[in-house]
Design a protein around this motif. Structure first.
Motif, PDB file in Angstrom:
ATOM      1  N   TYR A   6       0.863  -1.179   0.000  1.00  0.00           N
ATOM      2  CA  TYR A   6       0.000   0.000   0.000  1.00  0.00           C
ATOM      3  C   TYR A   6       0.894   1.222   0.000  1.00  0.00           C
ATOM      4  O   TYR A   6       1.683   1.439   0.921  1.00  0.00           O
ATOM      5  N   THR A   7       0.786   2.025  -1.046  1.00  0.00           N
ATOM      6  CA  THR A   7       1.645   3.185  -1.195  1.00  0.00           C
ATOM      7  C   THR A   7       0.826   4.390  -1.634  1.00  0.00           C
ATOM      8  O   THR A   7      -0.296   4.237  -2.146  1.00  0.00           O
ATOM      9  N   ILE A  91       2.634  -4.673   3.120  1.00  0.00           N
ATOM     10  CA  ILE A  91       3.446  -3.577   3.649  1.00  0.00           C
ATOM     11  C   ILE A  91       2.706  -2.278   3.371  1.00  0.00           C
ATOM     12  O   ILE A  91       2.431  -1.940   2.219  1.00  0.00           O
ATOM     13  N   VAL A  92       2.379  -1.553   4.443  1.00  0.00           N
ATOM     14  CA  VAL A  92       1.539  -0.360   4.363  1.00  0.00           C
ATOM     15  C   VAL A  92       2.383   0.866   4.651  1.00  0.00           C
ATOM     16  O   VAL A  92       2.948   1.002   5.742  1.00  0.00           O
ATOM     17  N   GLU A  99      -7.749   5.683   8.320  1.00  0.00           N
ATOM     18  CA  GLU A  99      -8.861   4.740   8.418  1.00  0.00           C
ATOM     19  C   GLU A  99      -8.549   3.445   7.684  1.00  0.00           C
ATOM     20  O   GLU A  99      -8.910   2.353   8.134  1.00  0.00           O
ATOM     21  N   LEU A 100      -7.847   3.557   6.544  1.00  0.00           N
ATOM     22  CA  LEU A 100      -7.463   2.354   5.816  1.00  0.00           C
ATOM     23  C   LEU A 100      -6.368   1.596   6.573  1.00  0.00           C
ATOM     24  O   LEU A 100      -6.348   0.360   6.573  1.00  0.00           O
ATOM     25  N   VAL A 101      -5.470   2.314   7.224  1.00  0.00           N
ATOM     26  CA  VAL A 101      -4.463   1.671   8.077  1.00  0.00           C
ATOM     27  C   VAL A 101      -5.167   0.802   9.128  1.00  0.00           C
ATOM     28  O   VAL A 101      -4.786  -0.346   9.374  1.00  0.00           O
ATOM     29  N   ARG A 102      -6.203   1.356   9.754  1.00  0.00           N
ATOM     30  CA  ARG A 102      -6.962   0.610  10.770  1.00  0.00           C
ATOM     31  C   ARG A 102      -7.679  -0.589  10.142  1.00  0.00           C
ATOM     32  O   ARG A 102      -7.666  -1.698  10.697  1.00  0.00           O
ATOM     33  N   LEU A 135      -2.389   6.452  14.803  1.00  0.00           N
ATOM     34  CA  LEU A 135      -2.581   5.336  13.878  1.00  0.00           C
ATOM     35  C   LEU A 135      -2.795   4.033  14.646  1.00  0.00           C
ATOM     36  O   LEU A 135      -2.137   3.776  15.660  1.00  0.00           O
ATOM     37  N   ALA A 136      -3.688   3.209  14.153  1.00  0.00           N
ATOM     38  CA  ALA A 136      -4.007   1.928  14.793  1.00  0.00           C
ATOM     39  C   ALA A 136      -3.026   0.870  14.306  1.00  0.00           C
ATOM     40  O   ALA A 136      -3.264   0.191  13.302  1.00  0.00           O
TER      41      ALA A 136
END
Length: 375
Positions: A6-7, A91-92, A99-102, A135-136
């Motif tokens: 994810y970039t 890999i984020v 929100e997408l990280v969570r 960040l979650a």
């Protein structure tokens, strides 16, 4: 293995240096037989600016320059969970929407089928600490930080379970010398204006030395305000605008020297972390003189691989020396390239990444039979 990155963007390197490194890592993974795909937001800031400046042709050029790289754009309706179900490694990058990280973390909580890493290559852990803190990351297996000082900050603040150092590096399949090209201009600097984060440094370590020495010089970059363009013009520096990263090696090849000017937040708060341009320049065999930064991790051999200028006057002297001393220029170029090939290629970083992943892979193998028996 199937890698999902994810970039912010793989397609666009418009004011987006992480694309350089990610492209090199993905190319190396693919060359070793792995599957790699990048996910980027369809309305990403870098890609939008790239198209606004260079048109849709720039997107087509990316596909031509990197034909073996795969990027998928997503919008609000995209089914991330379906894609994650087929992944082995995810890999984020830290520019991903919180929100997408969570959401990705929640998918990892529900599945032991993939390893989930968070990748930080920016100074927001210092300049926007509250954002990173919010960040979650509790469901992420580990964090990849591009320098020891950043790693220490994550550990000190309790961000993430484990934190590993993963420096950037040069994609030497792209970044190499072009001896067939004539070095017909004294100096090149490839860098963006930086929102005031290095405007004084650009004046001290680039503009004034060029003006005083009367050098021929080119600058490539974006986000230069009219006042900055006027300063460059008054010093006789030609502003060339954005340059696709795939064309940078030939740009280096046409110049006799380059400079490295890091942003102030890295120098003051995250010492030991150079920009990726330094790795790329040395890989191209061009003599490099750097504004001050502290090489706390001994990544290079200052004075051997490149020269450190402590102030503008030192930069002026060193530029004069490099441009008039053929043996000095040759030695710097050769030793800088040697260090890149020995320690700082994307192949080295893929080796490091695979080594980081091994303990997590063993844990997943141990967990899966237990999970299957529960099901």
């Amino acid at each position: 293995m199937r890698f999902v990155f994810y970039t912010h963007s793989l397609v666009s390197d418009w004011n987006h240096g992480n694309a350089h490194f990610l492209r090199g890592v993905m190319r190396e993974l693919v060359s070793r037989g792995h599957d790699a795909v990048a996910l980027e937001p369809a309305d990403g800031w870098s890609r939008a600016n790239l198209i606004a400046e260079a048109g849709q042709q720039a997107v087509a050029n990316f596909a031509a320059d990197f034909p073996n790289l795969q990027s998928v754009s997503y919008d609000a309706a995209f089914d991330h969970e379906a894609l994650l179900a087929s992944a082995d490694i995810v890999i984020v990058h830290e520019w991903t929407d919180p929100e997408l990280v969570r959401r990705i973390g929640m998918a990892r909580r529900r599945s032991t089928g993939f390893i989930l890493l968070f990748h930080d290559t920016h100074h927001r852990a210092v300049s926007e600490a509250a954002t990173i803190s919010s960040l979650a990351l509790e469901d992420y297996d580990a964090v990849l930080a591009f320098g020891e000082t950043l790693r220490e900050r994550y550990l000190r603040n309790g961000w993430g379970r484990q934190v590993h150092i993963w420096h950037e590096a040069a994609d030497v399949s792209l970044f190499h010398s072009h001896p067939e090209l004539e070095r017909d201009t004294d100096l090149v600097w490839i860098g963006n204006w930086g929102d005031g984060e290095r405007s004084a440094e650009i004046a001290d370590y680039l503009v004034e030395p060029v003006r005083r020495l009367g050098l021929s010089a080119n600058v490539h970059g974006v986000r230069y305000p009219p006042t900055a363009l006027a300063v460059l013009a008054n010093a006789g520096i030609r502003f060339r605008g954005w340059i696709p990263n795939a064309q940078v090696p030939k740009a280096f090849a046409r110049h006799r020297a380059t400079v490295h000017i890091p942003r102030r937040p890295y120098v003051e708060s995250l010492p030991g972390i150079p920009t990726i341009r330094m790795f790329e320049a040395l890989a191209c065999g061009i003599p490099l003189i750097s504004a001050p930064w502290e090489d706390t991790e001994d990544l290079f051999r200052p004075g051997v691989d490149f020269l450190f200028a402590s102030n503008g006057a030192a930069m002026e002297k060193m530029l004069r020396d490099v441009l008039h001393d053929t043996e000095l220029a040759r030695s710097l170029a050769a030793h800088g390239l040697e260090t890149i090939k020995t320690r700082h290629t994307c192949a080295h970083r893929v080796d490091e990444l695979l080594a980081i992943l091994r303990p997590y892979q063993r844990r997943i193998r141990d967990q899966q039979p237990a999970m299957e028996s529960v099901q």
